[in-house]
Motif scaffolding. Sequence first.
Motif, short mmCIF file in Angstrom:
data_model
loop_
_atom_site.label_atom_id
_atom_site.label_comp_id
_atom_site.label_asym_id
_atom_site.label_seq_id
_atom_site.Cartn_x
_atom_site.Cartn_y
_atom_site.Cartn_z
N LEU A 152 0.69 -1.21 -0.02
CA LEU A 152 -0.11 0.04 -0.28
C LEU A 152 0.88 1.28 -0.13
O LEU A 152 0.53 2.28 -0.53
CB LEU A 152 -0.94 -0.23 1.16
CG LEU A 152 -1.76 1.10 1.21
CD1 LEU A 152 -2.73 1.22 -0.02
CD2 LEU A 152 -2.73 0.98 2.62
N ALA A 153 2.03 1.18 0.74
CA ALA A 153 2.90 2.25 0.87
C ALA A 153 3.62 2.54 -0.54
O ALA A 153 3.57 3.54 -0.99
CB ALA A 153 4.04 2.33 1.95
N ALA A 154 3.94 1.59 -1.23
CA ALA A 154 4.43 1.62 -2.47
C ALA A 154 3.50 2.14 -3.57
O ALA A 154 3.83 2.89 -4.43
CB ALA A 154 4.85 0.20 -3.06
N VAL A 155 2.01 1.68 -3.64
CA VAL A 155 1.04 2.24 -4.31
C VAL A 155 0.80 3.69 -4.17
O VAL A 155 0.78 4.44 -5.16
CB VAL A 155 -0.16 1.52 -4.01
CG1 VAL A 155 -1.32 1.96 -4.61
CG2 VAL A 155 -0.24 -0.12 -4.63
N VAL A 156 0.99 4.26 -2.97
CA VAL A 156 0.65 5.51 -2.54
C VAL A 156 1.36 6.55 -3.28
O VAL A 156 1.18 7.32 -3.76
CB VAL A 156 0.60 5.78 -0.94
CG1 VAL A 156 0.82 7.12 -0.50
CG2 VAL A 156 -0.61 5.13 -0.41
N ARG A 170 1.86 -6.98 -11.66
CA ARG A 170 1.45 -5.33 -11.36
C ARG A 170 2.54 -4.53 -10.63
O ARG A 170 3.01 -3.73 -11.14
CB ARG A 170 0.20 -5.49 -10.41
CG ARG A 170 -1.00 -5.84 -11.28
CD ARG A 170 -2.23 -5.79 -10.49
NE ARG A 170 -3.41 -6.43 -11.23
CZ ARG A 170 -3.98 -7.58 -10.72
NH1 ARG A 170 -3.71 -8.02 -9.49
NH2 ARG A 170 -5.06 -8.01 -11.64
N LYS A 171 3.53 -5.42 -9.95
CA LYS A 171 4.62 -4.84 -9.43
C LYS A 171 5.74 -4.49 -10.50
O LYS A 171 6.31 -3.37 -10.49
CB LYS A 171 5.40 -5.89 -8.52
CG LYS A 171 6.65 -5.37 -7.90
CD LYS A 171 7.02 -6.58 -6.91
CE LYS A 171 8.58 -5.80 -6.17
NZ LYS A 171 9.00 -6.82 -5.46
N ARG A 172 5.81 -5.31 -11.70
CA ARG A 172 6.76 -4.82 -12.64
C ARG A 172 6.25 -3.55 -13.33
O ARG A 172 7.11 -2.59 -13.67
CB ARG A 172 6.76 -6.17 -13.52
CG ARG A 172 7.29 -7.24 -13.22
CD ARG A 172 7.37 -8.15 -14.27
NE ARG A 172 8.08 -9.63 -13.89
CZ ARG A 172 7.27 -10.53 -13.24
NH1 ARG A 172 5.96 -10.42 -12.96
NH2 ARG A 172 7.79 -11.59 -12.79
N LEU A 173 5.01 -3.46 -13.37
CA LEU A 173 4.55 -2.05 -14.18
C LEU A 173 4.53 -0.87 -13.17
O LEU A 173 4.83 0.29 -13.47
CB LEU A 173 3.08 -2.34 -14.50
CG LEU A 173 2.88 -2.82 -16.08
CD1 LEU A 173 3.23 -4.35 -16.19
CD2 LEU A 173 1.23 -2.54 -16.35
N LEU A 174 4.46 -1.28 -11.81
CA LEU A 174 4.47 -0.12 -10.85
C LEU A 174 6.04 0.32 -10.72
O LEU A 174 6.39 1.66 -10.83
CB LEU A 174 4.23 -0.55 -9.46
CG LEU A 174 3.65 0.34 -8.39
CD1 LEU A 174 2.35 1.31 -8.67
CD2 LEU A 174 3.72 -0.20 -7.07
N VAL A 175 7.01 -0.63 -11.04
CA VAL A 175 8.17 -0.28 -10.92
C VAL A 175 8.60 0.38 -12.12
O VAL A 175 9.37 1.50 -12.32
CB VAL A 175 9.22 -1.39 -10.65
CG1 VAL A 175 10.86 -0.93 -10.71
CG2 VAL A 175 9.15 -1.98 -9.23
N GLY A 176 8.36 -0.17 -13.38
CA GLY A 176 8.72 0.28 -14.72
C GLY A 176 8.20 1.72 -15.06
O GLY A 176 8.79 2.53 -15.72
N ALA A 218 0.73 6.34 -17.35
CA ALA A 218 -0.19 5.38 -17.92
C ALA A 218 -0.18 3.95 -17.27
O ALA A 218 -1.38 3.31 -17.31
CB ALA A 218 -0.28 5.42 -19.41
N ALA A 219 0.99 3.72 -17.05
CA ALA A 219 1.25 2.20 -16.43
C ALA A 219 0.97 2.26 -15.00
O ALA A 219 0.16 1.26 -14.57
CB ALA A 219 2.80 1.60 -16.57
N VAL A 220 1.13 3.42 -14.34
CA VAL A 220 0.92 3.46 -13.10
C VAL A 220 -0.39 3.63 -12.49
O VAL A 220 -0.86 2.83 -11.48
CB VAL A 220 1.96 4.72 -12.22
CG1 VAL A 220 1.17 4.84 -10.91
CG2 VAL A 220 3.43 4.44 -12.38
N PHE A 221 -1.11 4.43 -13.14
CA PHE A 221 -2.36 4.80 -12.64
C PHE A 221 -3.42 3.55 -12.46
O PHE A 221 -3.95 3.14 -11.36
CB PHE A 221 -3.17 5.69 -13.66
CG PHE A 221 -2.79 7.21 -13.29
CD1 PHE A 221 -2.61 7.68 -11.95
CD2 PHE A 221 -2.59 8.03 -14.41
CE1 PHE A 221 -2.24 8.87 -11.81
CE2 PHE A 221 -2.05 9.32 -14.19
CZ PHE A 221 -2.20 9.93 -12.91
N PRO A 222 -3.58 2.76 -13.73
CA PRO A 222 -4.43 1.47 -13.63
C PRO A 222 -3.82 0.61 -12.78
O PRO A 222 -4.64 -0.31 -11.99
CB PRO A 222 -4.83 0.89 -15.08
CG PRO A 222 -3.69 1.46 -15.71
CD PRO A 222 -3.09 2.91 -15.02
#
Length: 569
Positions: free
Chosen positions: A24-28, A86-92, A133-137
């Motif tokens: 959740l912290a990473a997402v925020v 999804r982690k890969r897209l959050l990082v990327g 565009a990767a992070v939002f969804p």
Amino acid sequence: MVQIDSPSEASDEGGRYTLRPGTLAAVVLAVCLAQIALSVPSLITGLIQQDLAPSSAQLTWIVEAFMLPVAALGLGFGVFGDLFGRKRLLVGGAALIAAGSVLAILVPGAESSTDTRVTLLILAQLLSGIGAAAVFPTSLAMVAAGTHTTATRARGVAIWATALSVGGFLGPLLAGVAAKIESGWAGNANWRWAFVGVLVIAAASVVLSQAVAQNSASPEGRSIDWPGQITAALGLFALMYAVIQGPESGWGSPEIVVAFVVAAVFLVLFVFAESRVAEPLLHLSVFKNRAFAMNSVVTLIGMFAFLAIMYSTSIRLTTIQGLSPLRSSVAYLFFGGIGLVLLPLTSKLLERYNPRWVLFSALVLVGAGGLWFAQVPASDRGLGAIVVPLVFVGVGSALAIASISAVAVNTLPNRLAGMASGVTSMFRDLGFALAPAIVGAVALGHAAKEIARELADNAGLRSAYEAFQASAAHAPADQKPQLEAAVHAVESGPLGANSVPATIPLPDGKVMPFNPLKDVAFDALSSSYSIAYTLGGVAALVAAALLLVGARGGVEAAHLEDDPHTLDD
């Protein structure tokens, strides 16, 4: 069932992926970063204008280039997260925002041509936009897939929406602080400090996501639907191009008409392709879900309304009233920062009540705020005059973003979390992109007509303006470039006419008349952006009315009735 990479990442809830504090912290941080990157350029356009000297069209594209991939690629990235993790897209995504910030910082100085420097900055914005565009969804899908009760879903979505709102405040604040830094780059090039700030946050996001975020995926029934990906991307790119370039080229110009036709053709082909593949990018059947379909329409109209009001306020404070970026950023404390204060309330409301009724109330607040703004003339320069509508719109937008997200992810099964968040991001960002283009076209078109009418009706004003236009031809050689620039600015349109002072000081301390259209342009812009505020307020109330007609379930029906198994998937 949502898949996870290893058993150790599961909770005790039957092996399901469950959202943990680190994730959740990473997402925020990631979603806050993406929103900061989106909002930063809008408050440093003056510095960019002074440093790079772009044309009006180029300046528009510097700001709007970010929105192109955000609106066009969000749906596709939702699928990529479902398939590949999804982690890969959050990082990327955060890494791409970092790369875009680096490119913006490295835009060369005056030794290079304006076109070269502007092109590089636009490319930097495009790169950052792909990352966002990767992070939002992806970030919303991680929250939805990892929450399995009404309480945890409400809390997770409320935190996600708050991060989005806070990013919308921190971006302008960062831009305002950057405008005050006078070291590192010469002249007006200190706008680069804003991108240094984005780079630091992006690097922190990459490190945090890589270190503590759990991975999740939902590959069942999902595939890379290339016909859908290509037709959707081309159709949305063409639509966005037409919307952004329309006010500059003219809505009836051949290139804009062709762009709209191309958009229509490819979007029809997208629907055709999706109805004939086994594992589509977008299951068209989801729109048979009344709540999801209604939420998509309301998202488009409601987010258009919010950004129309937010954009008009930015123009009012910075361009019309001439406030500094830092002082103007105070308004964004209400637009975005208020969401942080409301976080506990937002979470409780989404847990206790039907999110669609929370959304209805939120849109009414946004509409009331927009109509209140329309009654406050720009001649009233104190921020105190607009505090109440700022609070209305700030509270309303914070609740609306959370409610829209909650309805979207609650009405579809968890295995379609990526699709639900991707569709919601697409409609939200289309609303965001449409607002500046439509509001700008309406307001500036009306202001230009008012100025032209005043010139036609007032012979004295017309004579003074003609003398001003001819002043550069009779000026000394050392003053001619500055006078030509001033005349060109006034002739460029209402905003340019308002930017050149009505009087200028002389060496002996006296003041002489200079731009005869300054006051006329100010009054025209004030009345025209009142129309823009009204447009935003009415749009919000229309969205609320649609919800009132289409909402099902009582106010306290926290579980949405369209799919009673939604949270048990």
